[in-house]
Design an enzyme around this catalytic site. Structure first.
Site, PDB file in Angstrom:
ATOM      1  N   GLU A  55       0.130   5.067   5.803  1.00  0.00           N
ATOM      2  CA  GLU A  55       1.348   4.697   5.080  1.00  0.00           C
ATOM      3  C   GLU A  55       1.107   4.398   3.601  1.00  0.00           C
ATOM      4  OE1 GLU A  55       2.060   3.654   9.441  1.00  0.00           O
ATOM      5  OE2 GLU A  55       0.417   3.387   7.999  1.00  0.00           O
ATOM      6  N   PHE A 117       6.503  -8.242  18.725  1.00  0.00           N
ATOM      7  CA  PHE A 117       5.507  -7.179  18.569  1.00  0.00           C
ATOM      8  C   PHE A 117       5.818  -6.341  17.334  1.00  0.00           C
ATOM      9  CE2 PHE A 117       4.191  -2.735  19.545  1.00  0.00           C
ATOM     10  CZ  PHE A 117       2.810  -2.940  19.501  1.00  0.00           C
ATOM     11  N   GLN A 118       4.824  -6.154  16.494  1.00  0.00           N
ATOM     12  CA  GLN A 118       4.914  -5.395  15.245  1.00  0.00           C
ATOM     13  C   GLN A 118       6.007  -5.928  14.319  1.00  0.00           C
ATOM     14  OE1 GLN A 118       4.909  -1.110  16.091  1.00  0.00           O
ATOM     15  NE2 GLN A 118       2.675  -1.144  15.994  1.00  0.00           N
ATOM     16  N   MET A 476     -17.234   2.249 -13.428  1.00  0.00           N
ATOM     17  CA  MET A 476     -16.748   1.307 -14.429  1.00  0.00           C
ATOM     18  C   MET A 476     -17.325  -0.085 -14.205  1.00  0.00           C
ATOM     19  SD  MET A 476     -15.099   1.156 -17.218  1.00  0.00           S
ATOM     20  CE  MET A 476     -13.903   2.476 -17.381  1.00  0.00           C
TER      21      MET A 476
END
Length: 572
Positions: A55, A117-118, A476
């Site tokens: 995602e 849940f979730q 860097m």
């Protein structure tokens, strides 16, 4: 008796709203909370869904699409971990003012706050990094919320908006009515700019002896590049750009001083220090530009044009604040200019600075260097490509050595500095622009962070040229360790940990090249640029210890640039 109106479920309302907003692409991944939306998506033919592999990749793809096209990028993910995985991408877009609309699934409204849940409070989590957010609790509010989300994301100073969609709202039914007009209480961006302030700025510029245009990403977002170019040419004023402003003004123009700031051009920073009128357009005086604020452009009368009033006087106090859209302000500024400044002596001084400390690197030792690769790439593409850089040394080298001539051609994570940005953002840009080369440039550290999205590139056969600059270091950070931490390379040496990237890429099915020597560069770049059958990859194994100069140490004055490696105490 009147006929009853048709009822739509939330998923149908969702897609009809996207159709009204002319959405072309949705970047996302399905899950339990969004399964009904995805079931409807199966039959949708007026937009395309790009299935990502993570995602975070979806948000960066949408961001790359938005920056390349100027239109909002759209994300669709599930609840819980699907939503929280978008956070880095949302923060990246927020810092660089990129318009996104991120749709997140959510548990049913009756379970919100019950640790279901979730479940994750994505509205609370993202509140500091969004322009606005909506938790849709009633299906009747769905279409108006989506309308407002797109309006807010792309109006004024653009930014990301989150719309949280509880599962029961998606399954509920309602009549569909999409608002024609949008009214958001307390939100009315000012586009025009106050004419008296514009006249005041015009007078100061006309009377200036050493004027300087300091250009940020706001010029690109407002579509003001033509106005900027005309104004600079008409008045013979030098132009320096921030990292996000690169491309707003042609890099090949004699009026261009290139980038300013921490790794900006020596002459650009000297011009800032010595100008008498500084005209900031769509820039926010961030720390990478100003260095030590107390010493920034102390000789200058400062004019600041920005559509976001909160940016003005936030970091640097200015003399003439103008709240408005850069494009409109420049149009009016050109109309009211009482005369032209005499910049002849100013340009003589700038040319001396350019001769005094040119941008150079070692070219005669036979070693492969990033600067050479990017110089050749710039020459071969003639500045016509869209280049999406990751974060690190190569990012600064791109800003220094690639000559961008068009807006929306240079895409990079500036404000947040997000490693792993380039691969997915380039895929998003490739969906926005089909008639120009799309080139992704990453270091080996950032490349490893989101290389799973190469699977997405291959799945959709996206013709992105993926370039890996491999110095086997977190370059860097290593540079800072060499200069300021007694060469104690704590956990930056990746030489014992890096995989054979070319074999990974080949396993995905992407054509691959490995370059070790200078005389291979031209051939491989030509092969890549001429390959349009899908994604292509090349790894350039460059010098490990290369440094990016000039460099302004953190917290130092812009006048304290380090310009060479041999004597890091030499400041100019």
């Amino acid at each position: 008796m009147s006929a009853s109106k048709k009822l739509y479920d939330g998923a149908e309302i969702f897609f009809e709203s996207l159709r009204r907003e002319n959405v072309e692409y949705v970047f996302g991944m399905p899950g339990g909370a969004t399964i009904q939306i995805y079931e409807r998506l199966y039959d949708i033919d007026y937009l395309k869904h790009i299935l990502v592999r993570h995602e975070q990749g979806a948000t960066h793809m949408a961001d790359g699409y938005a920056r390349a096209s100027g239109r909002p990028g759209v994300v669709l993910v599930t609840s819980g971990p699907g939503a929280t995985n978008t956070v880095t991408g949302i923060a990246t877009a927020y810092m660089d003012s990129s318009p996104l609309v991120v749709f997140t699934g959510q548990v049913p409204t009756q379970l919100i706050g019950n640790d279901a849940f979730q479940e994750a409070d994505i509205i609370g989590i993202t509140r500091p990094i969004t322009k606005h957010s909506f938790l849709v609790r009633d299906v009747k509010d769905l279409a108006p919320s989506i309308r407002k989300a797109f309006y807010i994301a792309q109006s004024g100073r653009p930014g990301p908006v989150v719309v949280d969609l509880p599962k029961n709202v998606i399954s509920a039914v309602s009549e569909f009515q999409y608002p024609e007009k949008v009214e958001v209480r307390g939100y009315k961006p000012n586009y025009e700019g106050h004419i008296n302030q514009i006249k005041k700025a015009a007078k100061a510029i006309a009377e200036a002896k050493r004027p300087l245009l300091y250009v940020g990403g706001g010029v690109i977002m407002s579509g003001a590049s033509q106005e900027l170019r005309a104004f600079a040419i008409e008045n013979n004023i030098p132009v320096t750009m921030t990292l996000q402003g690169i491309g707003a003004f042609p890099g090949t123009s004699e009026l261009s001083l290139g980038m300013l700031g921490m790794h900006g051009m020596y002459w650009a920073n000297q011009a800032v220090n010595n100008c008498d009128v500084l005209i900031a357009l769509g820039a926010r005086f961030d720390d990478r530009v100003t260095g030590k604020v107390e010493t920034f452009a102390t000789k200058a009368y400062k004019i600041h044009v920005d559509i976001d009033p909160t940016c003005i006087d936030k970091n640097v106090t200015v003399d003439v604040p103008i709240v408005g859209d850069v494009k409109k302000v420049l149009q009016n500024l050109r109309k009211v200019m009482p005369g032209k400044p005499d910049t002849s002596e100013w340009w003589q001084q700038i040319r001396k600075w350019q001769q005094e400390c040119p941008l150079t690197y070692e070219k005669n030792d036979g070693k492969l260097r990033t600067q050479f690769v990017l110089e050749r790439l710039s020459e071969k593409t003639k500045g016509e490509a869209i280049v999406v850089s990751d974060v690190g040394q190569h990012q600064m080298f791109v800003a220094q050595y690639y000559k961008f001539n068009h807006p929306r051609s240079h895409i990079s994570s500036g404000g947040l500095g997000t490693m792993g940005f380039s691969i997915p953002a380039a895929i998003g840009a490739a969906h926005a622009v089909k008639d120009r080369p799309i080139i992704s440039i990453s270091g080996d550290g950032g490349f490893a962070m989101n290389m799973q999205e190469l699977i997405t590139a291959k799945a959709y056969n996206v013709p992105v040229k993926f370039i890996l600059i491999n110095n086997s270091f977190l370059g860097m950070v290593r540079q800072w360790q060499e200069l300021f931490f007694d060469e104690r390379y704590s956990f930056t040496d990746l030489s014992k940990h890096n995989p054979d990237f070319s074999k990974i890429v080949q396993a995905i099915g992407i054509k691959s090249f490995v370059v070790n020597m200078v005389d291979q560069v031209d051939h491989v770049l030509d092969e890549m640029l001429n390959y349009n059958e899908g994604p292509v990859f090349a790894e350039f194994r460059v010098v490990k210890e290369e440094m990016v100069f000039p460099m302004v140490p953190a917290g130092a004055s812009v006048s304290e640039m380090i310009v060479e490696r041999l004597n890091p105490q030499r400041m100019l």
